[in-house]
Design a protein around this motif. Structure first.
Motif, PDB file in Angstrom:
ATOM      1  N   ALA A  77       0.856  -1.293   0.160  1.00  0.00           N
ATOM      2  CA  ALA A  77       0.042  -0.008   0.008  1.00  0.00           C
ATOM      3  C   ALA A  77       0.851   1.122  -0.117  1.00  0.00           C
ATOM      4  N   VAL A  78       2.153   1.057   0.754  1.00  0.00           N
ATOM      5  CA  VAL A  78       2.908   2.273   0.724  1.00  0.00           C
ATOM      6  C   VAL A  78       3.378   2.820  -0.765  1.00  0.00           C
ATOM      7  N   ASP A  79       3.578   1.769  -1.655  1.00  0.00           N
ATOM      8  CA  ASP A  79       4.156   2.016  -3.101  1.00  0.00           C
ATOM      9  C   ASP A  79       3.023   2.855  -3.807  1.00  0.00           C
ATOM     10  N   ASP A  80       1.658   2.993  -3.456  1.00  0.00           N
ATOM     11  CA  ASP A  80       0.725   3.622  -4.040  1.00  0.00           C
ATOM     12  C   ASP A  80       1.052   5.176  -3.869  1.00  0.00           C
ATOM     13  N   LEU A  81       1.862   5.339  -2.649  1.00  0.00           N
ATOM     14  CA  LEU A  81       2.329   6.800  -2.677  1.00  0.00           C
ATOM     15  C   LEU A  81       3.050   7.571  -3.417  1.00  0.00           C
ATOM     16  N   ILE A  82       3.971   6.731  -4.093  1.00  0.00           N
ATOM     17  CA  ILE A  82       4.976   7.231  -5.112  1.00  0.00           C
ATOM     18  C   ILE A  82       4.143   7.944  -6.047  1.00  0.00           C
ATOM     19  N   GLY A  83       4.541   9.208  -6.409  1.00  0.00           N
ATOM     20  CA  GLY A  83       3.932  10.124  -7.197  1.00  0.00           C
ATOM     21  C   GLY A  83       2.728  11.049  -6.729  1.00  0.00           C
ATOM     22  N   VAL A 104       0.365  13.043   3.363  1.00  0.00           N
ATOM     23  CA  VAL A 104       0.021  12.663   1.951  1.00  0.00           C
ATOM     24  C   VAL A 104      -1.087  11.942   1.924  1.00  0.00           C
ATOM     25  N   GLY A 105      -2.035  12.128   1.236  1.00  0.00           N
ATOM     26  CA  GLY A 105      -3.438  11.250   1.047  1.00  0.00           C
ATOM     27  C   GLY A 105      -4.195  11.252   2.404  1.00  0.00           C
ATOM     28  N   GLY A 106      -4.001  12.202   3.223  1.00  0.00           N
ATOM     29  CA  GLY A 106      -4.943  12.102   4.568  1.00  0.00           C
ATOM     30  C   GLY A 106      -4.088  11.424   5.772  1.00  0.00           C
ATOM     31  N   ILE A 160       6.200  16.290  -3.645  1.00  0.00           N
ATOM     32  CA  ILE A 160       5.814  15.027  -4.416  1.00  0.00           C
ATOM     33  C   ILE A 160       6.573  13.766  -3.665  1.00  0.00           C
ATOM     34  N   VAL A 161       6.042  12.606  -3.721  1.00  0.00           N
ATOM     35  CA  VAL A 161       6.642  11.529  -3.211  1.00  0.00           C
ATOM     36  C   VAL A 161       7.385  10.883  -4.311  1.00  0.00           C
ATOM     37  N   VAL A 162       8.963  10.813  -4.089  1.00  0.00           N
ATOM     38  CA  VAL A 162       9.654  10.180  -5.350  1.00  0.00           C
ATOM     39  C   VAL A 162      10.146   8.819  -4.900  1.00  0.00           C
ATOM     40  N   SER A 163      10.180   8.182  -3.693  1.00  0.00           N
ATOM     41  CA  SER A 163      10.489   6.985  -3.339  1.00  0.00           C
ATOM     42  C   SER A 163      10.031   6.620  -1.784  1.00  0.00           C
ATOM     43  N   ARG A 164      10.289   5.505  -1.589  1.00  0.00           N
ATOM     44  CA  ARG A 164       9.992   5.116  -0.404  1.00  0.00           C
ATOM     45  C   ARG A 164      11.243   4.221   0.312  1.00  0.00           C
TER      46      ARG A 164
END
Length: 142
Positions: free
Chosen positions: A81-87, A106-108, A126-130
């Motif tokens: 689910a954390v991968d969805d934050l990228i971008g 990010v996203g609430g 903007i989130v570029v990676s995790r």
């Protein structure tokens, strides 16, 4: 309070947190806590034995199910689910500097974040990676 009840509470908390993280490691610790509760029912008051049995159960489950969990996590269709934050865009809640992480929303949800450049509170990112513990963000240029 009886030890078996404490072990059941610990197991319940670990199961709930596991449902939120989906790492499988807390699941094994929760099952170890259940094993410790069972030992307390059979041998009341043997706290050291309970801890040892719980640790051994959790360790064995971790060792012998590692290939299974790796196969599930690398299988087709599995996405963390954390991968969805990228971008996604977010807002800085606490200043970020290259030397110290800050906090972004990010996203609430709020997340710890790092950046190679200083970013002030209130700026868009903007989130570029995790990473394993932090999101890597850059200033939003749009």
């Amino acid at each position: 309070m009886d030890w078996w009840l404490i072990w059941l509470i610990v197991a319940g908390v670990l199961f709930v947190v596991e449902m939120l993280t989906l790492t499988f490691y807390l699941l094994w610790l929760g099952i170890g806590a259940l094993a410790a509760a069972l030992v307390d029912v059979i041998f009341p008051g043997a706290v050291l034995l309970e801890v040892i049995v719980g640790c051994i159960v959790a360790l064995l489950l971790t060792i012998f199910t590692k290939p299974l969990t790796r196969r599930i996590q690398t299988g087709r269709g599995f996405k963390d689910a954390v991968d969805d934050l990228i971008g996604m865009r977010g807002t800085v809640i606490e200043d970020i500097s290259p030397e110290a992480p800050g906090i972004v929303k990010v996203g609430g949800d709020t997340w710890s974040a790092t950046s190679t450049e200083p970013i002030g509170k209130g700026e868009s990112v903007i989130v570029v990676s995790r990473g394993s513990a932090f999101l890597e963000v850059n200033k939003w240029g749009g």
